[in-house]
Design a protein around this motif. Sequence first.
Motif, short mmCIF file in Angstrom:
data_model
loop_
_atom_site.label_atom_id
_atom_site.label_comp_id
_atom_site.label_asym_id
_atom_site.label_seq_id
_atom_site.Cartn_x
_atom_site.Cartn_y
_atom_site.Cartn_z
N SER A 73 17.68 12.36 52.19
CA SER A 73 16.75 13.46 51.94
C SER A 73 15.65 13.00 50.99
O SER A 73 15.85 12.15 50.12
N TYR A 74 14.45 13.55 51.22
CA TYR A 74 13.28 13.26 50.38
C TYR A 74 13.36 14.13 49.13
O TYR A 74 13.47 15.35 49.21
N THR A 75 13.28 13.48 47.97
CA THR A 75 13.25 14.23 46.71
C THR A 75 11.83 14.45 46.22
O THR A 75 11.62 15.16 45.24
N GLU A 76 10.87 13.81 46.88
CA GLU A 76 9.45 13.98 46.56
C GLU A 76 8.67 13.98 47.86
O GLU A 76 9.16 13.52 48.91
N ASP A 77 7.45 14.45 47.75
CA ASP A 77 6.53 14.28 48.88
C ASP A 77 6.16 12.80 49.00
O ASP A 77 6.01 12.11 47.99
N PHE A 78 6.01 12.32 50.24
CA PHE A 78 5.60 10.95 50.50
C PHE A 78 4.19 10.93 51.09
O PHE A 78 3.84 11.78 51.92
N TYR A 79 3.42 9.94 50.64
CA TYR A 79 2.03 9.81 51.10
C TYR A 79 1.78 8.37 51.58
O TYR A 79 2.31 7.42 51.01
N SER A 136 5.26 10.06 42.94
CA SER A 136 5.34 9.54 41.56
C SER A 136 4.91 8.08 41.47
O SER A 136 4.53 7.61 40.39
N GLN A 137 4.97 7.34 42.61
CA GLN A 137 4.62 5.93 42.59
C GLN A 137 3.12 5.70 42.46
O GLN A 137 2.67 4.60 42.16
#
Length: 440
Positions: A73-79, A136-137
């Motif tokens: 599961s994704y804990t953050e949005d991914f871009y 966050s990256q």
Amino acid sequence: MNRYIALWLVIFSFGLLGGCSGGEGASDDQIANTFALQLPTGLEVDDVEIQVSENIGSEVEPQYRARSKVTLSYTEDFYQEARVRPVLSKPVVRKVAEEGDTVTGTLITSSFLRGESWDVRIDKKDFPPIYGLAESQYGVDGFVLEGSDEHNNLLASHEEEQAKAAAARAKKQAEEAAALREKIAHLRSNLTGIWAAKQPALHNNAVWSSRNGEQLGIQLEIGEGENTAGTGVGILYDYNNPSDEITVPIAFSINRDGEAATIIFNEPTQHKSLQFSVNPRYKWKFTTDGMLQYNASGNKWSLSLEKDGEALQSRLTQVASFKEKQKIYEELISKHKAFIAKGNLSNLNLKEMSYAHYFVTGEVDGPVYGSDLYQGESDVSSAVVHSGVLKAGQSGVVKISRYSERVAFSGTLKNGVTSEGYRYKRTPYKIELVEGLSAK
């Protein structure tokens, strides 16, 4: 006693089979923890379901290979960065996954018993590709969304900066072009005039001279004008005897950088007494400090020229003086219908019992035989000084007669010239003054 032994055996068997961390290899939590270490930031293991587990080792050294269904599961949005132009100060991204999205795949794992726990190794994983990075990256305010107002504002700002940069470049180019035009015009103006050598020519950094000791001088004449190319006059001359000159047409062109002009002598020309020649294929570099240089294949010539200065005045004075003398000489030669005498008396081709008038300049370095009457191998220029008719350096017309009677010749010292005797009798020559010019 048998009851105690049976109870101990039961307890021992339970320790082997049930006391370890699972009798069929690593648990789903152990697999989840191991796999979680390999996941990128923003993803976590949501569920592990062991579907098949098989001991491929032995009872003594068990090794379980398992296939598990795993849900991430994704804990953050991914871009993911969008491939857009132009490149801006921030990455332009599009969202490829949202927090709470899940991905399901398969893991093949191996587990090894280490003491009382299982070591898990991931052998193979089969998951859909994970694109982009977690939000966050990118850091704080580290990206802009494609098509957002911020993206559009950055594009507008970029275009404005590009326009300013283009305008600045155009302005700089215009200023550089104007400066170059001014530099070329200044060079063209400075080239105008008559340039003469201040010193003899250098060849490979040493003063050059011909076999006879003549040294090279060059004069350049460039007229007024605004064109960056044109024609002029070049003069090759003996630096120590400037009247010994040859005129050659030249062409010039100012180099694009405005630092120098290229000079070409338009016609192949050789100055015989100097033993020096020029050719149109030789390109000479000429700068406003007066340096004229030709350099090719280790053959370097250089002259330091001066415009409208003392070097030119000295040369012009010497040339004018020579021309004035030449005019006087020509008038004297014409007046007495004289020939020009050079070499020995016998070279004059006078027949016996004849005479002629000759123009001569007195010298002291040639051989002389006889006294008053001279043998034919005597140098004419030195014989006139020995006879007292002319002084060294003085020019004039003399009468030279050849007699038919053969005589002997004795040597004497007269007028700074020593003559020698001649043992054989020969027809003699006599020298008499017709008209001499004042010595200068």
